[in-house]
Design a protein around this motif. Structure first.
Motif, mmCIF file in Angstrom:
data_model
loop_
_atom_site.group_PDB
_atom_site.id
_atom_site.type_symbol
_atom_site.label_atom_id
_atom_site.label_comp_id
_atom_site.label_asym_id
_atom_site.label_seq_id
_atom_site.Cartn_x
_atom_site.Cartn_y
_atom_site.Cartn_z
ATOM 1 N N SER A 1 0.821 -1.218 0.000
ATOM 2 C CA SER A 1 0.000 0.000 0.000
ATOM 3 C C SER A 1 0.855 1.268 0.000
ATOM 4 C CB SER A 1 -0.978 0.008 1.173
ATOM 5 O OG SER A 1 -1.868 -1.078 1.064
ATOM 6 N N VAL A 2 2.041 1.168 -0.576
ATOM 7 C CA VAL A 2 2.884 2.347 -0.758
ATOM 8 C C VAL A 2 2.348 3.147 -1.946
ATOM 9 C CG1 VAL A 2 5.235 3.096 -1.375
ATOM 10 C CG2 VAL A 2 4.902 1.246 0.279
ATOM 11 N N LEU A 3 1.793 2.440 -2.916
ATOM 12 C CA LEU A 3 1.158 3.047 -4.087
ATOM 13 C C LEU A 3 -0.262 2.532 -4.223
ATOM 14 C CD1 LEU A 3 3.785 2.695 -6.970
ATOM 15 C CD2 LEU A 3 3.115 4.779 -5.799
ATOM 16 N N SER A 4 -1.105 3.353 -4.795
ATOM 17 C CA SER A 4 -2.469 2.941 -5.124
ATOM 18 C C SER A 4 -2.849 3.620 -6.438
ATOM 19 C CB SER A 4 -3.446 3.353 -4.026
ATOM 20 O OG SER A 4 -3.548 4.762 -3.978
ATOM 21 N N PRO B 1 1.655 13.698 1.972
ATOM 22 C CA PRO B 1 1.742 14.645 3.098
ATOM 23 C C PRO B 1 1.501 13.956 4.441
ATOM 24 C CG PRO B 1 0.482 15.601 1.307
ATOM 25 C CD PRO B 1 0.736 14.165 0.942
ATOM 26 N N GLY B 2 2.422 14.193 5.382
ATOM 27 C CA GLY B 2 2.312 13.651 6.727
ATOM 28 C C GLY B 2 2.734 12.205 6.883
ATOM 29 N N SER B 3 3.254 11.571 5.814
ATOM 30 C CA SER B 3 3.569 10.154 5.888
ATOM 31 C C SER B 3 5.035 9.848 6.203
ATOM 32 C CB SER B 3 3.186 9.453 4.580
ATOM 33 O OG SER B 3 4.021 9.889 3.526
ATOM 34 N N HIS B 4 5.875 10.874 6.264
ATOM 35 C CA HIS B 4 7.301 10.641 6.520
ATOM 36 C C HIS B 4 7.841 11.762 7.402
ATOM 37 C CE1 HIS B 4 11.578 9.939 5.831
ATOM 38 N NE2 HIS B 4 11.217 8.709 5.475
ATOM 39 N N THR C 1 5.809 2.788 4.454
ATOM 40 C CA THR C 1 5.093 1.958 5.425
ATOM 41 C C THR C 1 5.284 2.438 6.856
ATOM 42 O OG1 THR C 1 6.940 0.403 5.553
ATOM 43 C CG2 THR C 1 5.178 -0.104 3.979
ATOM 44 N N VAL C 2 6.348 3.219 7.110
ATOM 45 C CA VAL C 2 6.583 3.774 8.442
ATOM 46 C C VAL C 2 7.080 5.219 8.308
ATOM 47 C CG1 VAL C 2 7.037 1.591 9.635
ATOM 48 C CG2 VAL C 2 8.915 2.799 8.534
ATOM 49 N N GLN C 3 6.865 6.009 9.343
ATOM 50 C CA GLN C 3 7.242 7.435 9.344
ATOM 51 C C GLN C 3 8.736 7.679 9.151
ATOM 52 O OE1 GLN C 3 5.828 10.727 10.533
ATOM 53 N NE2 GLN C 3 3.980 9.959 9.556
#
Length: 155
Positions: A57-60, A114-117, A80-82
């Motif tokens: 689910s890194v890409l959709s 946005p907000g994922s890393h 998958t993680v911050q």
């Protein structure tokens, strides 16, 4: 696998069926189709795991947007993680896979969602700086890793 994985137990989704495109969809004359781009990059293997970016689910399908008026393609991916140390590698894989398959007039922006890393701005800056990308791809070890993720036979 390497020791000390950042995300040792990622959530893995089942592989999705390939999209069935109508002949009309396949022969669009009005620009690049986001779903075709997604189909092209969805099977890139994650640098740390034997799974695809789609499976993690890194890409959709919604990750790719196209603005034909501005000749701009934007791909947003979600690590998958911050604190994913492979975020830049994932972005390089996306850019390398797309290189040569898109019309030259398209600008491609590759961004973490946005907000994922934790270092979102830094990663985005690295992935969209032509000199940094070129320098990274000249590194033989890095280039080999990117090629293994793009052209993996294991999937």
């Amino acid at each position: 696998m390497t020791l000390g994985l950042i995300n040792a137990n990622p959530v893995v989704q089942a592989k999705k069926e390939r999209l069935v495109r109508t002949q009309e969809d396949q022969y669009r004359d009005d620009g690049v189709d986001p779903l075709d781009i997604y189909e092209f990059v969805r099977d890139i293997r994650d640098p740390e795991h034997p799974y695809t970016l789609e499976q993690l689910s890194v890409l959709s399908e919604e990750s790719v947007t196209v603005d034909d008026k501005l000749d701009c393609i934007v791909i947003k991916f979600t690590p998958t993680v911050q604190h994913c140390s492979m975020a830049t590698i994932i972005g390089l894989c996306l850019r390398a896979k797309l290189k040569g398959c898109l019309p030259l007039h398209y600008k491609v922006d590759i961004l973490v969602s946005p907000g994922s890393h934790a270092d979102e701005d830094s990663v985005n800056k690295q992935l969209n700086d032509k000199e940094r990308v070129a320098a990274a791809m000249e590194n033989p070890n890095l280039r080999q890793l990117v090629d293994e993720c793009i052209y993996s036979d294991e999937i």
